[in-house]
Design an enzyme around this catalytic site. Structure first.
Site, PDB file in Angstrom:
ATOM      1  CB  ALA A  10     -53.387  46.832   9.063  1.00 43.38           C
ATOM      2  NE  ARG A  34     -50.592  57.499   5.439  1.00 43.47           N
ATOM      3  CZ  ARG A  34     -51.244  58.464   5.722  1.00 43.47           C
ATOM      4  NH1 ARG A  34     -50.430  59.730   4.616  1.00 43.47           N
ATOM      5  NH2 ARG A  34     -52.684  58.790   4.787  1.00 43.47           N
ATOM      6  CG  ASP A  60     -46.458  57.160   3.400  1.00 43.93           C
ATOM      7  OD1 ASP A  60     -46.520  56.170   2.524  1.00 43.93           O
ATOM      8  OD2 ASP A  60     -47.296  58.791   3.546  1.00 43.93           O
ATOM      9  CB  VAL A  61     -46.331  51.512   0.834  1.00 47.14           C
ATOM     10  CG1 VAL A  61     -47.025  50.814   2.046  1.00 47.14           C
ATOM     11  CG2 VAL A  61     -47.705  52.891   0.576  1.00 47.14           C
ATOM     12  CG  ASN A  87     -55.384  47.621   3.035  1.00 43.22           C
ATOM     13  OD1 ASN A  87     -56.845  47.875   1.967  1.00 43.22           O
ATOM     14  ND2 ASN A  87     -55.977  48.635   3.873  1.00 43.22           N
ATOM     15  CE1 TYR A 153     -58.592  55.390  -5.279  1.00 43.44           C
ATOM     16  CE2 TYR A 153     -61.246  54.340  -6.456  1.00 43.44           C
ATOM     17  CZ  TYR A 153     -59.806  54.386  -4.976  1.00 43.44           C
ATOM     18  OH  TYR A 153     -60.238  53.287  -5.308  1.00 43.44           O
ATOM     19  CD  GLU A 189     -60.246  56.123   9.316  1.00 38.86           C
ATOM     20  OE1 GLU A 189     -58.963  56.511   8.587  1.00 38.86           O
ATOM     21  OE2 GLU A 189     -60.315  56.542  10.196  1.00 38.86           O
ATOM     22  CG  PHE A 190     -62.726  55.008  -0.267  1.00 38.65           C
ATOM     23  CD1 PHE A 190     -61.570  54.696  -0.805  1.00 38.65           C
ATOM     24  CD2 PHE A 190     -63.477  55.946  -1.060  1.00 38.65           C
ATOM     25  CE1 PHE A 190     -61.436  55.071  -2.892  1.00 38.65           C
ATOM     26  CE2 PHE A 190     -63.845  56.013  -2.787  1.00 38.65           C
ATOM     27  CZ  PHE A 190     -62.302  55.923  -2.823  1.00 38.65           C
TER      28      PHE A 190
END
Length: 253
Positions: A10, A34, A60-61, A87, A153, A189-190
Site C-alpha cells: 500500500a 516494506r 515484506d510478504v 496487491n 514475470y 512505480e512498476f
C-alpha cells in the site's frame, strides 16, 4: 456499514490508491508494505483527509513467518477483516531469460506468488470467521498473455491467475468471494522498479497514449467489493482504451 480492508503493497501505486478509495468511503483500512516511513505518512494523510481509521503493519510478504502469522500483529478490534486486497508485487528486469538475472526471477516468484499465498494463508482464519469475506488478487494481463523478455514475470502472474481460480473453488464452502483483477498498462512505480531506476526506459513505456492510473484500478476494485452478497466478479481484465491485448497499442508518436 463500515468494512475493514487489508491492503498489501500500500505504499505506492495501486495499493495506495485502493487504501485511499476505501478510506474516502469511510471504511477502516489496514495498510502494509516494506517502507515504514511511507506507511506512516500515508496513514496520517488518510486520517487527516477523510477521518479514516488506519492501522499500519510494516513487513515484506516474502517473509514466510511474518506473513503466516500476520494476524498476531492485529489488535482484537482489527481482526474482523471483510476484504483482503493482495496487491504487493513487482516486475524485475526486462531481458530474455538466458540473459536475465536469476535473482530477479526469485524476487518475482517470492513476492508475486509465494508472498501472496503466505499472506492469504495467514489471514484465512479471520476471513473464514467473517462468514462473508472477499479476497481480491491483483494479477496482470501478463497472467493471461505471454510477451517477450518477461518469462519470469509472466510465469508469476499466470500462477496468480491459477491460484485465484483454485482458491475460489476451495473457499466456496466458506462463502468467500475471490476476484482476480488483471490490469494492462498502469503508470505507477512498476516500470521504475522493473528498469531498476532508469526513468528514461520507464517513461518510454507510457509514451504516446494515456495509460491507466492506480486510481482507475482502485475504482474497479471498490466496485467489485461493493456488489450484493450473492454477486461475485470472478475475473476482470482492464486495459487503457489505447491497448488491445498485451502486444497491441495505438500510440500517437
Amino acid at each position: 456499514m463500515k468494512k475493514t480492508i487489508f491492503v498489501s503493497g500500500a505504499t505506492s501505486g495501486i495499493g495506495y490508491s485502493v487504501a485511499k478509495k476505501f478510506a474516502e468511503n469511510g471504511d477502516r483500512v489496514i495498510i502494509t508494505g516494506r517502507r515504514a516511513d511511507r506507511l506512516e505518512l500515508i496513514a496520517r494523510e488518510l486520517e487527516g483527509a477523510y477521518g479514516a481509521e488506519i492501522f499500519t503493519i510494516c513487513f515484506d510478504v516474502r517473509d514466510k513467518d511474518v506473513s503466516l502469522n500476520v494476524m498476531d500483529q492485529l489488535p482484537e478490534h482489527w481482526q474482523h477483516i471483510d476484504i483482503l486486497v493482495n496487491n504487493a508485487g513487482l516486475a524485475a528486469g526486462r531481458d530474455s531469460f538466458e540473459n536475465s538475472d536469476i535473482e530477479d526471477f526469485d524476487a518475482m516468484i517470492d513476492t508475486n506468488v509465494k508472498g501472496l499465498a503466505y499472506l492469504t494463508k495467514g489471514l484465512l482464519p479471520l476471513l473464514v470467521k467473517n462468514g462473508k469475506a472477499h479476497i481480491i488478487n491483483v494479477g496482470s494481463i501478463a497472467g493471461k498473455q505471454v510477451y517477450a523478455m518477461a518469462a519470469g514475470y509472466c510465469a508469476s502472474k499466470f500462477a496468480v491467475d491459477a491460484f485465484t481460480k483454485g482458491l475460489r473453488i476451495d473457499l466456496l464452502p466458506h462463502n468467500i468471494k475471490v476476484t482476480g483483477i488483471h490490469p494492462g498498462a498502469v503508470e505507477t512505480e512498476f516500470s521504475i522498479v522493473r528498469f531498476k531506476g532508469d526513468e528514461t526506459k520507464a517513461n518510454a513505456v507510457y509514451t504516446g497514449y494515456k495509460p491507466l492510473s492506480g486510481d482507475d484500478i482502485a475504482e474497479v476494485i471498490f466496485y467489485s467489493a461493493n456488489l450484493p452478497a450473492h454477486v461475485c466478479l470472478n475475473d476482470i481484465v482492464i486495459t487503457p482504451t489505447a491497448q488491445a491485448g498485451i502486444h497491441y497499442f495505438h500510440k500517437n508518436i
